[in-house]
Design a protein around this motif. Structure first.
Motif, PDB file in Angstrom:
ATOM      1  N   ARG A  10       0.817  -1.218   0.000  1.00  0.00           N
ATOM      2  CA  ARG A  10       0.000   0.000   0.000  1.00  0.00           C
ATOM      3  C   ARG A  10       0.853   1.271   0.000  1.00  0.00           C
ATOM      4  N   LEU A  11       1.991   1.208   0.675  1.00  0.00           N
ATOM      5  CA  LEU A  11       2.920   2.344   0.646  1.00  0.00           C
ATOM      6  C   LEU A  11       3.395   2.612  -0.780  1.00  0.00           C
ATOM      7  N   GLY A  12       3.757   1.556  -1.491  1.00  0.00           N
ATOM      8  CA  GLY A  12       4.242   1.700  -2.861  1.00  0.00           C
ATOM      9  C   GLY A  12       3.190   2.241  -3.800  1.00  0.00           C
ATOM     10  N   GLU A  13       1.970   1.731  -3.689  1.00  0.00           N
ATOM     11  CA  GLU A  13       0.893   2.168  -4.585  1.00  0.00           C
ATOM     12  C   GLU A  13       0.595   3.653  -4.415  1.00  0.00           C
ATOM     13  N   SER A  14       0.605   4.123  -3.179  1.00  0.00           N
ATOM     14  CA  SER A  14       0.348   5.543  -2.938  1.00  0.00           C
ATOM     15  C   SER A  14       1.493   6.406  -3.442  1.00  0.00           C
ATOM     16  N   SER A  15       2.703   5.912  -3.299  1.00  0.00           N
ATOM     17  CA  SER A  15       3.866   6.682  -3.737  1.00  0.00           C
ATOM     18  C   SER A  15       3.899   6.839  -5.252  1.00  0.00           C
ATOM     19  N   PHE A  16       3.538   5.799  -5.987  1.00  0.00           N
ATOM     20  CA  PHE A  16       3.529   5.901  -7.443  1.00  0.00           C
ATOM     21  C   PHE A  16       2.649   7.067  -7.904  1.00  0.00           C
ATOM     22  N   PHE A  17       1.497   7.203  -7.297  1.00  0.00           N
ATOM     23  CA  PHE A  17       0.552   8.241  -7.731  1.00  0.00           C
ATOM     24  C   PHE A  17       1.033   9.635  -7.345  1.00  0.00           C
ATOM     25  N   TYR A  18       1.273   9.845  -6.056  1.00  0.00           N
ATOM     26  CA  TYR A  18       1.578  11.194  -5.590  1.00  0.00           C
ATOM     27  C   TYR A  18       2.966  11.661  -6.032  1.00  0.00           C
ATOM     28  N   SER A  19       3.916  10.758  -6.127  1.00  0.00           N
ATOM     29  CA  SER A  19       5.252  11.154  -6.589  1.00  0.00           C
ATOM     30  C   SER A  19       5.209  11.604  -8.050  1.00  0.00           C
ATOM     31  N   THR A  20       4.350  10.981  -8.842  1.00  0.00           N
ATOM     32  CA  THR A  20       4.207  11.393 -10.236  1.00  0.00           C
ATOM     33  C   THR A  20       3.617  12.800 -10.330  1.00  0.00           C
ATOM     34  N   VAL A  21       2.646  13.090  -9.477  1.00  0.00           N
ATOM     35  CA  VAL A  21       2.060  14.436  -9.455  1.00  0.00           C
ATOM     36  C   VAL A  21       3.142  15.480  -9.163  1.00  0.00           C
ATOM     37  N   PHE A  22       3.974  15.206  -8.172  1.00  0.00           N
ATOM     38  CA  PHE A  22       5.027  16.158  -7.809  1.00  0.00           C
ATOM     39  C   PHE A  22       6.097  16.252  -8.883  1.00  0.00           C
ATOM     40  N   SER A  23       6.412  15.147  -9.553  1.00  0.00           N
ATOM     41  CA  SER A  23       7.455  15.189 -10.586  1.00  0.00           C
ATOM     42  C   SER A  23       7.001  15.986 -11.810  1.00  0.00           C
ATOM     43  N   ILE A  24       5.707  15.960 -12.098  1.00  0.00           N
ATOM     44  CA  ILE A  24       5.186  16.795 -13.191  1.00  0.00           C
ATOM     45  C   ILE A  24       5.345  18.278 -12.833  1.00  0.00           C
ATOM     46  N   LYS A  55      -6.008   4.728  -6.857  1.00  0.00           N
ATOM     47  CA  LYS A  55      -6.762   5.057  -5.649  1.00  0.00           C
ATOM     48  C   LYS A  55      -5.790   5.138  -4.472  1.00  0.00           C
ATOM     49  N   PRO A  56      -4.937   6.131  -4.495  1.00  0.00           N
ATOM     50  CA  PRO A  56      -3.876   6.205  -3.483  1.00  0.00           C
ATOM     51  C   PRO A  56      -4.409   6.594  -2.110  1.00  0.00           C
ATOM     52  N   ASP A  57      -3.656   6.227  -1.095  1.00  0.00           N
ATOM     53  CA  ASP A  57      -3.976   6.572   0.289  1.00  0.00           C
ATOM     54  C   ASP A  57      -3.074   7.729   0.703  1.00  0.00           C
ATOM     55  N   TRP A  58      -3.660   8.925   0.838  1.00  0.00           N
ATOM     56  CA  TRP A  58      -2.865  10.106   1.168  1.00  0.00           C
ATOM     57  C   TRP A  58      -2.226   9.983   2.551  1.00  0.00           C
ATOM     58  N   ASN A  59      -2.910   9.345   3.497  1.00  0.00           N
ATOM     59  CA  ASN A  59      -2.354   9.206   4.842  1.00  0.00           C
ATOM     60  C   ASN A  59      -1.082   8.361   4.845  1.00  0.00           C
ATOM     61  N   LEU A  60      -1.057   7.319   4.013  1.00  0.00           N
ATOM     62  CA  LEU A  60       0.158   6.512   3.904  1.00  0.00           C
ATOM     63  C   LEU A  60       1.276   7.316   3.253  1.00  0.00           C
ATOM     64  N   TYR A  61       0.920   8.108   2.260  1.00  0.00           N
ATOM     65  CA  TYR A  61       1.948   8.930   1.617  1.00  0.00           C
ATOM     66  C   TYR A  61       2.464   9.994   2.579  1.00  0.00           C
ATOM     67  N   LYS A  62       1.575  10.514   3.445  1.00  0.00           N
ATOM     68  CA  LYS A  62       2.007  11.462   4.472  1.00  0.00           C
ATOM     69  C   LYS A  62       3.006  10.815   5.427  1.00  0.00           C
ATOM     70  N   GLU A  63       2.781   9.539   5.743  1.00  0.00           N
ATOM     71  CA  GLU A  63       3.722   8.817   6.606  1.00  0.00           C
ATOM     72  C   GLU A  63       5.091   8.715   5.932  1.00  0.00           C
ATOM     73  N   THR A  64       5.063   8.466   4.621  1.00  0.00           N
ATOM     74  CA  THR A  64       6.313   8.434   3.860  1.00  0.00           C
ATOM     75  C   THR A  64       6.995   9.793   3.887  1.00  0.00           C
TER      76      THR A  64
END
Length: 456
Positions: free
Chosen positions: A86-100, A229-238
């Motif tokens: 679940r950590l990985g799935e959330s990171s793929f989504f949100y990290s792509t948003v930031f890289s754009i 369908k990323p989990d923002w709370n998990l990405y916040k933990e990252t």
């Protein structure tokens, strides 16, 4: 003897693919500079102006991903594989948003950024042209660093190596084709080098992403539907672990950017010479960085499983291996500086100015290795704030002392190198004590002093 051999093999299994990837990628960068430097030495200055601020923002992004690596390592160590997934799935989504968003910064702000740090005239124009092309690959950076962090966190680094090698070899080939105009294509010079880098980055990013989705040896599988369908709370933990590392990297690069500004005030070629020497020196870094990352991964595994003594032992073992590497390179830099500089430029003035700095690099890397490796072991425990505090001191130290050394004592580029050596030595010693005590060494000293005073 068997325990020592098995420990070495375990570390080498993680470190060697990273080392091979780093070496191949570093040679790709060096070959790229050799192509352009021998075509026109002005291009060295352009690349020097691009790489430091460009890497400053990119390294923030890469360092922020340290949070994902640490959390993956610790949860993998305690066998919580569903959370790793679940950590990985959330990171793929949100990290792509930031890289754009990072791509947009360079596409529209490159000229202002390079002008701020003193680039002018043709060098400024070349720098903007180069970075606006390579920045296109940033769109794919989020998925690349997420996939790499997951592989590193579980200790499976061979895919990182494979696609790193593919990236580098394709870049070298495309450099030769596009810079010089092979296969009936026009000779594109600096633009060709940028285009080659951009295309090879995209190839590697997509390949690594597909690999982590399909890799059969991982004890979990990513859900393609969950990726959207990323989990923002998990990405916040990252981010809570990763952002201190990102800020640490950003602060280090702020110091480098200030140095660029100072060096551009000396003369137009100084930044090119610094970039050349730093590139050669970095070969040692890219080798022992494999042991440093292996240390972070294994410390994370043991820390997640509450095996604290094992974590400390493996951290210091990786430090010893890294020190062997830097001693060997120090000898090479001392004995063959002219030969090394001559690979990348035929300009006698550039070579003459690079030689004493390369010799000084031998001391630099043997102090830097403690800062880097011990820093990675501390991050493996999940404590990324300590390294941020260390870097705050380092940036203030470098920014404050370097103008005194460069201009006040009229030492120029040599003064800047002396400043960096002092910085790495001080922080390396402090980080060594920090990991040894596994808590703030200054508090340990105070407690020890009080105990001794009471005994007296």
């Amino acid at each position: 003897m068997n325990n020592k051999t098995s420990r070495f093999k375990m570390i080498l299994t993680i470190a060697l693919p990273i080392i091979i990837q780093n070496i191949v990628m570093h040679f790709q960068i060096m070959i790229d500079r050799a192509f352009l430097g021998n075509l026109d030495s002005r291009y060295l200055a352009a690349i020097g102006n691009v790489l430091i601020p460009y890497n400053a923002l990119n390294f923030f992004f890469f360092s922020a991903a340290t949070g994902l690596t640490v959390l993956v390592a610790q949860n993998f160590g305690r066998k919580d594989y569903s959370k790793v997934q679940r950590l990985g799935e959330s990171s793929f989504f949100y990290s792509t948003v930031f890289s754009i968003g990072l791509f947009l910064v360079w596409e529209f702000g490159a000229k202002g950024i390079f002008s701020l740090f003193g680039a002018q005239g043709d060098i400024l124009a070349d720098s903007v042209t180069y970075v606006q092309i390579i920045a296109i690959s940033l769109i794919f950076l989020g998925i690349e660093i997420s996939a790499g962090s997951i592989f590193q966190g579980v200790g499976t680094t061979r895919p990182i190596m494979i696609f790193g090698v593919i990236k580098s070899l394709s870049n070298i080939f495309l450099d030769w084709v596009l810079i010089y105009g092979k296969f009936s294509l026009p000779a594109m010079g600096l633009k060709g080098a940028a285009l080659a880098t951009m295309l090879s980055n995209i190839i590697a990013a997509i390949g690594l992403f597909v690999a982590v989705l399909l890799y059969s040896d991982l004890p979990f599988k990513f859900s393609k539907r969950a990726l959207l369908k990323p989990d923002w709370n998990l990405y916040k933990e990252t981010l809570s672990i990763g952002i201190p590392s990102g800020l640490e990297s950003l602060l280090w690069n702020v110091g480098q950017l200030v140095i660029v500004r100072f060096l551009n005030q000396i003369d137009g070629m100084t930044i090119g010479i610094y970039s050349l020497v730093a590139g050669i020196q970095s070969l040692a870094l890219y080798i022992y960085l494999g042991f440093a990352k292996a240390a972070m991964t294994k410390v994370g595994h043991h820390w997640g499983n509450k095996e604290f003594d094992k974590a400390r032992d493996i951290g210091f073992y990786c430090q010893k291996l890294s020190l062997v590497v830097t001693i060997i390179f120090a000898v090479i830099f001392m004995v063959f500086p002219k030969l090394l500089a001559g690979i990348f430029t035929s300009d006698p003035e550039v070579i003459a100015r690079a030689v004493p700095l390369l010799r000084l690099s031998g001391l630099h890397i043997n102090l830097q290795v403690f800062n880097v490796v011990m820093g990675h072991t501390i991050r493996g425990t999940g404590d990324t704030k300590w390294m941020l505090y260390s870097q705050i001191f380092g940036t203030i130290f470098v920014v404050g002392l370097s103008p005194v050394m460069i201009f006040g004592f009229s030492l120029g580029l040599l003064g800047m190198y002396i400043t960096l050596i002092l910085d790495e030595g001080i922080r390396g010693g402090i980080n060594l004590m920090r990991f040894y005590y596994e808590r703030n060494p200054f508090k340990v000293w105070v407690a020890s002093f009080k105990d001794n005073k009471e005994v007296a």
